[in-house]
Design an enzyme around this catalytic site. Structure first.
Site, PDB file in Angstrom:
ATOM      1  CE  LYS A 156      59.081 102.290 -41.714  1.00 60.39           C
ATOM      2  NZ  LYS A 156      58.370 102.522 -42.983  1.00 60.39           N
TER       3      LYS A 156
HETATM    4  P1  NAD Z   1      64.553  97.278 -50.044  1.00 54.39           P
HETATM    5  O1  NAD Z   1      65.400  96.833 -48.922  1.00 54.39           O
HETATM    6  O2  NAD Z   1      63.747  96.291 -50.802  1.00 54.39           O
HETATM    7  O3  NAD Z   1      65.456  98.069 -51.120  1.00 54.39           O
HETATM    8  C1  NAD Z   1      66.324  99.124 -50.783  1.00 54.39           C
HETATM    9  C2  NAD Z   1      67.217  99.366 -51.999  1.00 54.39           C
HETATM   10  O4  NAD Z   1      68.035 100.521 -51.772  1.00 54.39           O
HETATM   11  C3  NAD Z   1      68.193  98.217 -52.293  1.00 54.39           C
HETATM   12  O5  NAD Z   1      68.289  98.064 -53.686  1.00 54.39           O
HETATM   13  C4  NAD Z   1      69.514  98.738 -51.733  1.00 54.39           C
HETATM   14  O6  NAD Z   1      70.647  98.175 -52.366  1.00 54.39           O
HETATM   15  C5  NAD Z   1      69.390 100.205 -52.067  1.00 54.39           C
HETATM   16  N1  NAD Z   1      70.250 101.078 -51.295  1.00 54.39           N
HETATM   17  C6  NAD Z   1      70.547 101.045 -49.991  1.00 54.39           C
HETATM   18  N2  NAD Z   1      71.403 102.035 -49.694  1.00 54.39           N
HETATM   19  C7  NAD Z   1      71.641 102.696 -50.839  1.00 54.39           C
HETATM   20  C8  NAD Z   1      72.421 103.811 -51.196  1.00 54.39           C
HETATM   21  N3  NAD Z   1      73.157 104.456 -50.284  1.00 54.39           N
HETATM   22  N4  NAD Z   1      72.404 104.219 -52.479  1.00 54.39           N
HETATM   23  C9  NAD Z   1      71.672 103.565 -53.409  1.00 54.39           C
HETATM   24  N5  NAD Z   1      70.907 102.510 -53.130  1.00 54.39           N
HETATM   25  C10 NAD Z   1      70.911 102.086 -51.869  1.00 54.39           C
HETATM   26  O7  NAD Z   1      63.620  98.432 -49.449  1.00 54.39           O
HETATM   27  P2  NAD Z   1      62.265  99.001 -50.078  1.00 54.39           P
HETATM   28  O8  NAD Z   1      61.130  98.315 -49.414  1.00 54.39           O
HETATM   29  O9  NAD Z   1      62.370  99.045 -51.548  1.00 54.39           O
HETATM   30  O10 NAD Z   1      62.271 100.492 -49.507  1.00 54.39           O
HETATM   31  C11 NAD Z   1      62.998 101.547 -50.145  1.00 54.39           C
HETATM   32  C12 NAD Z   1      62.555 102.875 -49.555  1.00 54.39           C
HETATM   33  O11 NAD Z   1      61.166 103.069 -49.790  1.00 54.39           O
HETATM   34  C13 NAD Z   1      62.727 102.989 -48.044  1.00 54.39           C
HETATM   35  O12 NAD Z   1      63.123 104.293 -47.734  1.00 54.39           O
HETATM   36  C14 NAD Z   1      61.346 102.696 -47.490  1.00 54.39           C
HETATM   37  O13 NAD Z   1      61.133 103.285 -46.241  1.00 54.39           O
HETATM   38  C15 NAD Z   1      60.489 103.324 -48.555  1.00 54.39           C
HETATM   39  N6  NAD Z   1      59.134 102.771 -48.657  1.00 54.39           N
HETATM   40  C16 NAD Z   1      58.925 101.440 -48.823  1.00 54.39           C
HETATM   41  C17 NAD Z   1      57.625 100.956 -48.987  1.00 54.39           C
HETATM   42  C18 NAD Z   1      57.333  99.508 -49.274  1.00 54.39           C
HETATM   43  O14 NAD Z   1      56.181  99.199 -49.581  1.00 54.39           O
HETATM   44  N7  NAD Z   1      58.306  98.610 -49.205  1.00 54.39           N
HETATM   45  C19 NAD Z   1      56.542 101.849 -48.944  1.00 54.39           C
HETATM   46  C20 NAD Z   1      56.790 103.198 -48.768  1.00 54.39           C
HETATM   47  C21 NAD Z   1      58.107 103.658 -48.638  1.00 54.39           C
END
Ligand code: NAD
Length: 419
Positions: free
Chosen positions: A109
């Site tokens: 990461k």
């Molecule tokens: P992203 O930046 O595209 O989206 C994050 C979202 O969360 C945004 O809509 C943001 O406004 C919202 N957010 C932030 N803080 C918040 C809060 N306190 N309350 C409510 N909403 C809030 O990120 P992503 O890629 O969608 O990742 C989201 C989660 O999923 C992360 O924890 C990431 O580690 C995990 N994840 C992502 C992937 C991937 O393929 N992108 C894969 C596995 C896990």
């Protein structure tokens, strides 16, 4: 002497889950020492020129937890609260995630301490390219392959891939996944994490005696993961009654128009701007009475502070470590079925694996094939975890960790300690 690194709640959660698995598996002490530790980590401080001609120095990390089963794999997070401790925790999750669904990857990461929303697109490009250069000692298609995470997406992956290719003197598409399709990205990658979540969540609902068709769902976070999860849950016949982003959420008992909300976000709007539903806070969303709750924002959203108020029947962790161990104990007591992060959100790394394979072979698959293979891997992973959980009277998380940790331990053991 090295400066002590502050821990973080997420690192504590990662170590807790590993310790439970190590104890349950009666893992040899030498293996516990190796697998509990981070293999390699790099901290970089680097300058970026701002559009007004001034310079700022940013701090970034790349952490590799374990590479016994293959090259390191993991996302890049651009977030103001990013820390080395969180990168360590998230790298550990990646190791177990790849292992539980049987991918030949280790865990990594990285990220930069920055608020990307406060940068212009040209500043973001310079930051991404310089950061990529700084960590290029560690990354590459056989060594460590970045992917998107919070605050990064296909555009940042394109800049990373291009920067690494400029250094090499030829295109190296397999160096990064989650790229746009135009430069070797995989069909289906953008929605892959959401598709994986939707697949296992539907099965978990059925296992809890709830018909997914017509089941109610709330999704926290509406980024890459949350928006595609909401769309795919709705497409599977569920009623998505609440969604949110960092600015708050909206609720409609009759179900939200997820396509309209997606369009609003794509136009740069906030979920709270959506007028056709009731406003609600993130705390209210997490404690709604729904069949399925999918936290897709940040870590540690369901804790001792709100666990007793959570009324969902099934929780699928879209975000890593969304439920902390104290909350999990409370929820298990209440018979809430939790599909753990390392399984629930593995769809992204599964299709990243497909993308890497397609890049190495220079042979591309149609979207239908990607989606079908993804569903197959997720369904098989879920099935193996549920079967073990039932047979050994474990939670889904304990079963998933036992399967994953055993696989990595076996690889480490058979390879031996060099020299
Ligand atoms: P992203 O930046 O595209 O989206 C994050 C979202 O969360 C945004 O809509 C943001 O406004 C919202 N957010 C932030 N803080 C918040 C809060 N306190 N309350 C409510 N909403 C809030 O990120 P992503 O890629 O969608 O990742 C989201 C989660 O999923 C992360 O924890 C990431 O580690 C995990 N994840 C992502 C992937 C991937 O393929 N992108 C894969 C596995 C896990």
């Amino acid at each position: 002497m090295t400066a002590p690194v502050q821990g973080s709640a997420t690192l504590g959660i990662a170590q807790h889950h590993f310790d439970v698995a190590a104890r349950q598996l009666d893992l040899a002490p030498a293996l516990v020492l190796v697998l509990r530790q981070i293999k390699r980590e790099l901290i970089v401080h680097f300058p970026v020129e701002m559009d007004d001609g001034s310079f700022r120095v940013f701090t970034g990390f790349r952490v590799q937890h374990n590479i016994a089963r293959g090259p390191a794999k993991g996302g890049m997070r651009f977030h103001p609260a990013m820390t080395l401790a969180d990168a360590r925790a998230l790298a550990m999750f990646m190791t177990w995630k790849a292992a539980v669904v049987g991918l030949p990857f280790g865990g990594a990461k990285g990220g930069v301490v920055v608020d990307p929303k406060a940068l212009s697109i040209t500043e973001r490009e310079r930051l991404t390219r310089r950061f990529t250069t700084e960590i290029s000692l560690l990354i590459g298609p056989d060594r460590d392959i970045p992917a998107p995470d919070i605050g990064t997406g296909p555009q940042e992956m394109a800049w990373m891939m291009d920067t690494l290719s400029m250094h090499a003197g030829y295109s190296v598409p397999a160096s990064v996944t989650g790229k746009p399709v135009a430069i070797g990205g995989s069909e289906g990658r953008n929605a892959a994490t959401g598709r994986g979540i939707a697949t296992v969540a539907a099965q978990a609902l059925r296992d809890s005696g709830i018909d997914p068709t017509g089941a109610t769902a709330a999704v926290q976070g509406f980024g890459q993961v949350g928006s595609s999860t909401a769309q795919l849950l709705a497409a599977a016949g569920m009623r998505v009654v609440a969604v949110s982003d960092s600015g708050g959420g909206v609720h409609s008992g009759g179900g939200l128009d997820v396509d309209a909300l997606t369009a609003l976000k794509e136009e740069g709007g906030a979920i709270a701007d959506y007028g056709a539903a009731q406003a609600l806070t993130n705390d209210e969303l997490l404690t709604l009475e729904v069949d399925l709750l999918v936290p897709c924002a940040l870590e540690a959203q369901i804790t001792a502070a709100n666990a007793t108020r959570v009324r969902a029947r099934v929780i699928a962790e879209g975000a890593n470590a969304a439920v902390d161990p104290e909350a999990e104990a409370v929820l298990t007591e209440k018979d809430v079925l939790i599909v753990p992060d390392i399984l629930a959100n593995a769809g992204g790394v599964v299709v990243s694996y497909f993308e890497w394979v397609q890049n190495l072979e220079a042979f591309f698959w149609a979207r239908g094939e990607v989606n079908a293979r993804l569903r197959e891997v997720m369904a098989r992973g879920y099935d193996a975890v549920r079967t073990k959980a039932q047979a050994d009277h474990l939670s889904l998380r304990e079963a998933a960790y036992q399967i994953a940790v055993r696989r990595v331990a076996e690889a480490s053991e058979v390879r031996g300690i060099y020299p």
